[in-house]
Design a protein around this motif. Structure first.
Motif, mmCIF file in Angstrom:
data_model
loop_
_atom_site.group_PDB
_atom_site.id
_atom_site.type_symbol
_atom_site.label_atom_id
_atom_site.label_comp_id
_atom_site.label_asym_id
_atom_site.label_seq_id
_atom_site.Cartn_x
_atom_site.Cartn_y
_atom_site.Cartn_z
ATOM 1 N N ILE A 1 -12.024 13.626 12.697
ATOM 2 C CA ILE A 1 -12.519 13.466 11.331
ATOM 3 C C ILE A 1 -12.025 12.120 10.822
ATOM 4 O O ILE A 1 -10.916 11.686 11.147
ATOM 5 N N GLN A 2 -12.858 11.450 10.051
ATOM 6 C CA GLN A 2 -12.456 10.156 9.545
ATOM 7 C C GLN A 2 -13.121 9.874 8.205
ATOM 8 O O GLN A 2 -14.105 10.519 7.828
ATOM 9 N N LEU A 3 -12.555 8.911 7.509
ATOM 10 C CA LEU A 3 -13.109 8.469 6.233
ATOM 11 C C LEU A 3 -12.919 6.971 6.126
ATOM 12 O O LEU A 3 -11.840 6.447 6.443
ATOM 13 N N ILE A 4 -13.971 6.276 5.713
ATOM 14 C CA ILE A 4 -13.903 4.837 5.475
ATOM 15 C C ILE A 4 -14.324 4.587 4.034
ATOM 16 O O ILE A 4 -15.421 4.979 3.635
ATOM 17 N N ALA A 5 -13.478 3.951 3.262
ATOM 18 C CA ALA A 5 -13.800 3.716 1.849
ATOM 19 C C ALA A 5 -12.918 2.611 1.290
ATOM 20 O O ALA A 5 -11.923 2.206 1.916
ATOM 21 N N GLY A 6 -13.301 2.106 0.124
ATOM 22 C CA GLY A 6 -12.493 1.108 -0.558
ATOM 23 C C GLY A 6 -11.173 1.690 -1.024
ATOM 24 O O GLY A 6 -11.083 2.864 -1.373
ATOM 25 N N VAL A 7 -10.131 0.865 -0.996
ATOM 26 C CA VAL A 7 -8.795 1.294 -1.421
ATOM 27 C C VAL A 7 -8.656 1.078 -2.930
ATOM 28 O O VAL A 7 -8.848 -0.033 -3.421
ATOM 29 N N SER A 8 -8.312 2.125 -3.654
ATOM 30 C CA SER A 8 -8.130 2.029 -5.094
ATOM 31 C C SER A 8 -6.905 1.171 -5.430
ATOM 32 O O SER A 8 -5.925 1.153 -4.677
ATOM 33 N N LEU B 1 -4.096 16.626 2.177
ATOM 34 C CA LEU B 1 -4.879 15.579 1.531
ATOM 35 C C LEU B 1 -4.119 14.264 1.658
ATOM 36 O O LEU B 1 -2.967 14.168 1.239
ATOM 37 N N VAL B 2 -4.766 13.268 2.226
ATOM 38 C CA VAL B 2 -4.136 11.971 2.451
ATOM 39 C C VAL B 2 -4.914 10.905 1.686
ATOM 40 O O VAL B 2 -6.135 10.808 1.813
ATOM 41 N N SER B 3 -4.217 10.115 0.890
ATOM 42 C CA SER B 3 -4.878 9.067 0.111
ATOM 43 C C SER B 3 -4.147 7.744 0.316
ATOM 44 O O SER B 3 -2.983 7.699 0.708
ATOM 45 N N PHE C 1 0.849 -1.188 0.000
ATOM 46 C CA PHE C 1 0.000 0.000 0.000
ATOM 47 C C PHE C 1 0.890 1.245 0.000
ATOM 48 O O PHE C 1 1.997 1.227 0.541
ATOM 49 N N VAL C 2 0.383 2.307 -0.615
ATOM 50 C CA VAL C 2 1.109 3.578 -0.642
ATOM 51 C C VAL C 2 0.183 4.674 -0.122
ATOM 52 O O VAL C 2 -0.939 4.842 -0.622
ATOM 53 N N LEU C 3 0.641 5.403 0.877
ATOM 54 C CA LEU C 3 -0.068 6.573 1.390
ATOM 55 C C LEU C 3 0.578 7.808 0.793
ATOM 56 O O LEU C 3 1.802 7.976 0.868
ATOM 57 N N THR C 4 -0.239 8.676 0.197
ATOM 58 C CA THR C 4 0.258 9.911 -0.406
ATOM 59 C C THR C 4 -0.284 11.097 0.373
ATOM 60 O O THR C 4 -1.483 11.184 0.630
ATOM 61 N N GLU D 1 -8.254 13.097 -7.496
ATOM 62 C CA GLU D 1 -9.593 13.156 -8.080
ATOM 63 C C GLU D 1 -10.009 11.816 -8.680
ATOM 64 O O GLU D 1 -11.185 11.579 -8.924
ATOM 65 N N GLU D 2 -9.043 10.921 -8.946
ATOM 66 C CA GLU D 2 -9.354 9.646 -9.571
ATOM 67 C C GLU D 2 -9.474 8.509 -8.551
ATOM 68 O O GLU D 2 -9.685 7.364 -8.928
ATOM 69 N N LEU D 3 -9.341 8.832 -7.266
ATOM 70 C CA LEU D 3 -9.332 7.801 -6.242
ATOM 71 C C LEU D 3 -10.685 7.670 -5.557
ATOM 72 O O LEU D 3 -11.508 8.571 -5.589
ATOM 73 N N THR D 4 -10.874 6.519 -4.891
ATOM 74 C CA THR D 4 -12.088 6.332 -4.098
ATOM 75 C C THR D 4 -11.872 6.762 -2.657
ATOM 76 O O THR D 4 -12.808 6.785 -1.876
ATOM 77 N N LEU D 5 -10.641 7.100 -2.300
ATOM 78 C CA LEU D 5 -10.339 7.375 -0.904
ATOM 79 C C LEU D 5 -9.323 8.499 -0.768
ATOM 80 O O LEU D 5 -8.191 8.378 -1.222
ATOM 81 N N PHE D 6 -9.741 9.630 -0.202
ATOM 82 C CA PHE D 6 -8.772 10.613 0.277
ATOM 83 C C PHE D 6 -9.420 11.440 1.377
ATOM 84 O O PHE D 6 -10.611 11.724 1.369
ATOM 85 N N LEU D 7 -8.595 11.786 2.348
ATOM 86 C CA LEU D 7 -9.057 12.484 3.545
ATOM 87 C C LEU D 7 -8.499 13.896 3.542
ATOM 88 O O LEU D 7 -7.287 14.091 3.430
#
Length: 226
Positions: free
Chosen positions: A174-181, A142-144, A130-133, A192-198
Motif C-alpha cells: 500500500i502506498q500514498l503519494i501526496a504533497g507535504v503539508s 495512521l502515518v502522516s 520534516f516530522v512523521l507522526t 484530518e487537516e493534512l494533505t498526506l496520511f497513510l
C-alpha cells in the motif's frame, strides 16, 4: 468516413497538448515574476526583506522563528534549525537524514492504542525539517508527514511517497503519494487537516505487542520551480 473520424481525434489531442503547455508556461511565468519580488520574513519581529527565492532559506535560521517542539508539555519555540538542536540535545531524538528522490526505510515502533502518538524527525539535504507522526487508531496505524515551515510559503514544493509492505501475508503493497503539508506547530498535527496520511492495516505490522513495528518506506522529493 475513417479519414474524417481521424482528424477530430488529432485536433482534440492537439488542443489538450496546447492547454497543458499553456498551463506550464503560466506556472513558469508566475514563478519568474515572484522571483523578482522582495518579501518580508513571515516571523513576527524580524522585519528582514528578501528575494522571494531566499525566503525558505531565511526561515530555517531566522532567530525570530516560533516553531514549537513536538514533545508533550514542552514550551520551546525557535527556528527549524534550532528546533532540531533542541530535540537532539534536550529530548535525545534521532534525526533521520533524507536525500531528495531517494527511498529510505524506517523501522517505526508503534505506540499503544490510547497512548500518545509517536513522532520521528527528518532533515532534508537543504536543512528543511520534516516530522512523521504515527497514531494507533484501534488496530490501524495512521502515518502522516509535515514540513516545519510557515503555511504561507508555497516554494519549494515537497512531495512524499510512503509505502508499506505486508511481509508476512499476501496483502501486497500500500502506498500514498501526496504533497507535504506545511505547519508551524508540528506537535499539534491533526490528520484530518493534512494533505498526506497513510492508513496501515494490522497485517502490515511486524512483531508482537507491545513491540510491534512498521517497516515504512518513504521518499521525499523537492521541486524548487516549475
Amino acid at each position: 468516413m475513417a479519414g474524417g473520424g481521424g482528424t477530430p481525434g488529432r485536433h482534440r489531442g492537439s488542443t489538450v497538448d496546447m492547454v497543458m503547455l499553456d498551463a506550464e508556461k503560466l506556472e513558469f511565468i508566475a514563478h519568474n515574476i515572484a522571483s523578482t519580488a522582495r518579501v518580508k520574513c513571515s516571523n513576527d519581529g524580524c522585519g528582514t526583506y528578501l528575494w522571494y527565492t531566499e525566503v525558505h532559506g531565511r526561515e530555517l535560521v531566522c532567530p525570530q522563528g516560533a516553531y514549537t517542539c513536538i514533545e508533550h508539555n514542552c514550551d520551546f519555540t525557535g527556528s527549524p534549525v534550532v528546533l532540531v538542536v533542541h530535540l537532539t540535545s534536550d529530548h535525545l531524538k534521532e534525526v533521520h537524514k533524507f536525500s531528495y528522490g531517494m527511498t529510505k526505510l524506517l523501522q517505526v515502533q508503534m505506540p499503544m492504542v490510547g497512548s500518545l502518538c509517536r513522532r520521528l524527525i527528518g532533515e532534508g539535504e537543504d536543512g528543511t525539517v520534516f516530522v512523521l507522526t504515527i497514531n494507533a487508531i484501534g488496530p490501524v496505524a495512521l502515518v502522516s508527514a509535515v514540513c516545519v515551515r510557515s503555511a504561507s510559503y508555497i516554494w519549494p514544493v515537497y512531495t512524499a511517497r510512503m509505502c508499506a509492505n505486508a511481509l508476512l501475508s499476501s496483502s501486497g503493497i500500500i502506498q500514498l503519494i501526496a504533497g507535504v503539508s506545511s505547519i508551524a506547530k508540528p506537535g499539534a498535527v491533526v490528520n484530518e487537516e493534512l494533505t498526506l496520511f497513510l492508513g496501515v492495516p494490522p497485517m502490515y505490522l511486524v512483531g508482537a505487542t507491545p513491540t510491534k513495528h512498521l517497516p515504512l518506506y518513504i521518499c521525499i522529493d523537492k521541486m524548487s520551480r516549475p
